[in-house]
Design a protein around this motif. Structure first.
Motif, PDB file in Angstrom:
ATOM      1  N   HIS A  41      -7.618  -5.586  -7.171  1.00  0.00           N
ATOM      2  CA  HIS A  41      -7.350  -4.231  -7.810  1.00  0.00           C
ATOM      3  C   HIS A  41      -8.363  -3.126  -7.242  1.00  0.00           C
ATOM      4  O   HIS A  41      -8.074  -2.204  -7.119  1.00  0.00           O
ATOM      5  CB  HIS A  41      -7.796  -4.548  -9.605  1.00  0.00           C
ATOM      6  N   ALA A  42      -9.417  -3.548  -6.827  1.00  0.00           N
ATOM      7  CA  ALA A  42     -10.516  -2.545  -6.352  1.00  0.00           C
ATOM      8  C   ALA A  42      -9.930  -2.209  -4.879  1.00  0.00           C
ATOM      9  O   ALA A  42     -10.014  -0.802  -4.952  1.00  0.00           O
ATOM     10  CB  ALA A  42     -11.917  -3.318  -6.030  1.00  0.00           C
ATOM     11  N   LEU A  43      -9.386  -2.921  -4.255  1.00  0.00           N
ATOM     12  CA  LEU A  43      -8.490  -2.429  -3.026  1.00  0.00           C
ATOM     13  C   LEU A  43      -7.455  -1.322  -3.155  1.00  0.00           C
ATOM     14  O   LEU A  43      -7.361  -0.409  -2.428  1.00  0.00           O
ATOM     15  CB  LEU A  43      -8.157  -3.461  -1.934  1.00  0.00           C
ATOM     16  N   ALA A  44      -6.540  -1.678  -4.126  1.00  0.00           N
ATOM     17  CA  ALA A  44      -5.364  -1.207  -4.532  1.00  0.00           C
ATOM     18  C   ALA A  44      -5.840   0.350  -4.908  1.00  0.00           C
ATOM     19  O   ALA A  44      -5.349   1.356  -4.495  1.00  0.00           O
ATOM     20  CB  ALA A  44      -4.562  -1.638  -5.465  1.00  0.00           C
ATOM     21  N   SER A  45      -6.901   0.339  -5.653  1.00  0.00           N
ATOM     22  CA  SER A  45      -7.728   1.577  -6.428  1.00  0.00           C
ATOM     23  C   SER A  45      -7.983   2.335  -5.337  1.00  0.00           C
ATOM     24  O   SER A  45      -7.810   3.724  -5.355  1.00  0.00           O
ATOM     25  CB  SER A  45      -8.701   1.379  -7.364  1.00  0.00           C
ATOM     26  N   GLN A  46      -8.948   1.843  -4.264  1.00  0.00           N
ATOM     27  CA  GLN A  46      -9.467   2.523  -3.391  1.00  0.00           C
ATOM     28  C   GLN A  46      -8.252   3.423  -2.563  1.00  0.00           C
ATOM     29  O   GLN A  46      -8.329   4.423  -2.194  1.00  0.00           O
ATOM     30  CB  GLN A  46     -10.009   1.653  -2.451  1.00  0.00           C
ATOM     31  N   HIS A  47      -7.140   2.587  -2.044  1.00  0.00           N
ATOM     32  CA  HIS A  47      -6.099   3.246  -1.333  1.00  0.00           C
ATOM     33  C   HIS A  47      -5.353   4.295  -2.140  1.00  0.00           C
ATOM     34  O   HIS A  47      -4.900   5.238  -1.684  1.00  0.00           O
ATOM     35  CB  HIS A  47      -5.196   2.089  -1.200  1.00  0.00           C
ATOM     36  N   LEU A  48      -5.238   4.077  -3.339  1.00  0.00           N
ATOM     37  CA  LEU A  48      -4.490   4.878  -4.191  1.00  0.00           C
ATOM     38  C   LEU A  48      -5.357   6.388  -4.491  1.00  0.00           C
ATOM     39  O   LEU A  48      -4.817   7.480  -4.295  1.00  0.00           O
ATOM     40  CB  LEU A  48      -4.326   4.499  -5.800  1.00  0.00           C
ATOM     41  N   ARG A  49      -6.856   6.175  -4.513  1.00  0.00           N
ATOM     42  CA  ARG A  49      -7.511   7.537  -4.329  1.00  0.00           C
ATOM     43  C   ARG A  49      -7.387   8.216  -3.300  1.00  0.00           C
ATOM     44  O   ARG A  49      -7.449   9.282  -3.230  1.00  0.00           O
ATOM     45  CB  ARG A  49      -8.926   6.969  -4.593  1.00  0.00           C
ATOM     46  N   ARG A  50      -7.123   7.332  -2.251  1.00  0.00           N
ATOM     47  CA  ARG A  50      -6.908   8.142  -0.995  1.00  0.00           C
ATOM     48  C   ARG A  50      -5.810   8.800  -0.788  1.00  0.00           C
ATOM     49  O   ARG A  50      -5.748   9.940  -0.508  1.00  0.00           O
ATOM     50  CB  ARG A  50      -7.370   7.112   0.161  1.00  0.00           C
ATOM     51  N   LEU A  51      -4.858   8.395  -1.235  1.00  0.00           N
ATOM     52  CA  LEU A  51      -3.527   8.977  -1.376  1.00  0.00           C
ATOM     53  C   LEU A  51      -3.456  10.152  -2.398  1.00  0.00           C
ATOM     54  O   LEU A  51      -2.905  11.275  -1.830  1.00  0.00           O
ATOM     55  CB  LEU A  51      -2.345   8.012  -1.598  1.00  0.00           C
ATOM     56  N   ASP A  52      -4.009  10.051  -3.485  1.00  0.00           N
ATOM     57  CA  ASP A  52      -4.348  11.242  -4.336  1.00  0.00           C
ATOM     58  C   ASP A  52      -5.051  12.316  -3.782  1.00  0.00           C
ATOM     59  O   ASP A  52      -4.769  13.535  -3.998  1.00  0.00           O
ATOM     60  CB  ASP A  52      -5.110  10.668  -5.766  1.00  0.00           C
ATOM     61  N   ALA A  53      -6.224  11.679  -3.068  1.00  0.00           N
ATOM     62  CA  ALA A  53      -7.011  13.014  -2.634  1.00  0.00           C
ATOM     63  C   ALA A  53      -6.361  13.933  -1.546  1.00  0.00           C
ATOM     64  O   ALA A  53      -6.661  15.003  -1.387  1.00  0.00           O
ATOM     65  CB  ALA A  53      -8.226  12.392  -1.888  1.00  0.00           C
TER      66      ALA A  53
END
Length: 176
Positions: A41-53
């Protein structure tokens, strides 16, 4: 690599490309993406934040779930890959990685289409084919449903078609 456009850097990771594909048909949370991609979940969240940014995904909804807030994101519509001329080699490498991974998951005895070519064609033909390829990509994206939706099959599609630079021409040696 530090001077590379942030959008290109975000697109240059195979997991983030998969996330964009999974988020296309509808919103998903980091937890849902983590389960689908078999990552933490942490890795998915990290990548999702990058895409959102960098504006490749957007918050679609926020809802209460199990006493907490669940944020669900969707892919921002558009063609960020097609629009990127400056990062073609980086994107090609990322797409090659995704293609290798998908090829390993190809269903046995399934029909597909494989094309590799370097051709010389009339520019009008190229423009017509490029337009039709774009229409086919839009058709597939519009038909996309959530992962594992009843009556669907997973499909891998990778297309990168573009005009090449004309190589320097050398005149043949004169006969005289």
């Amino acid at each position: 690599m530090t001077d590379t456009d942030p959008v290109l850097r975000a697109l240059a990771h195979p997991l983030r490309l998969r996330m964009l594909s999974l988020l296309w048909p509808g919103p998903m949370s980091a937890a849902e993406l983590a389960r689908e991609l078999d990552v933490s979940h942490a890795l998915a969240s990290q990548h999702l934040r990058r895409l959102d940014a960098v504006g490749l995904v957007e918050l679609a909804e926020e809802r209460t779930r199990r006493g907490g807030r669940e944020r669900r994101y969707r892919t921002v519509r558009g063609t960020p890959l097609s629009d990127r001329h400056d990062g073609a080699p980086m994107l090609a490498e990322t797409m090659a990685h995704a293609l290798r991974e998908r090829a390993g998951r190809r269903r046995e005895a399934s029909e597909g289409v494989t094309v590799d070519a370097e051709l010389w064609v009339d520019p009008r033909i190229w423009e017509d084919v490029r337009r039709r390829l774009t229409e086919l990509a839009v058709e597939l994206h519009d038909a996309a449903q959530r992962p594992h939706a009843p009556g669907t099959i997973p499909l891998g599609v990778s297309v990168m078609a573009f005009p090449l630079q004309d190589p320097e021409r050398t005149e043949p040696p004169s006969a005289g």
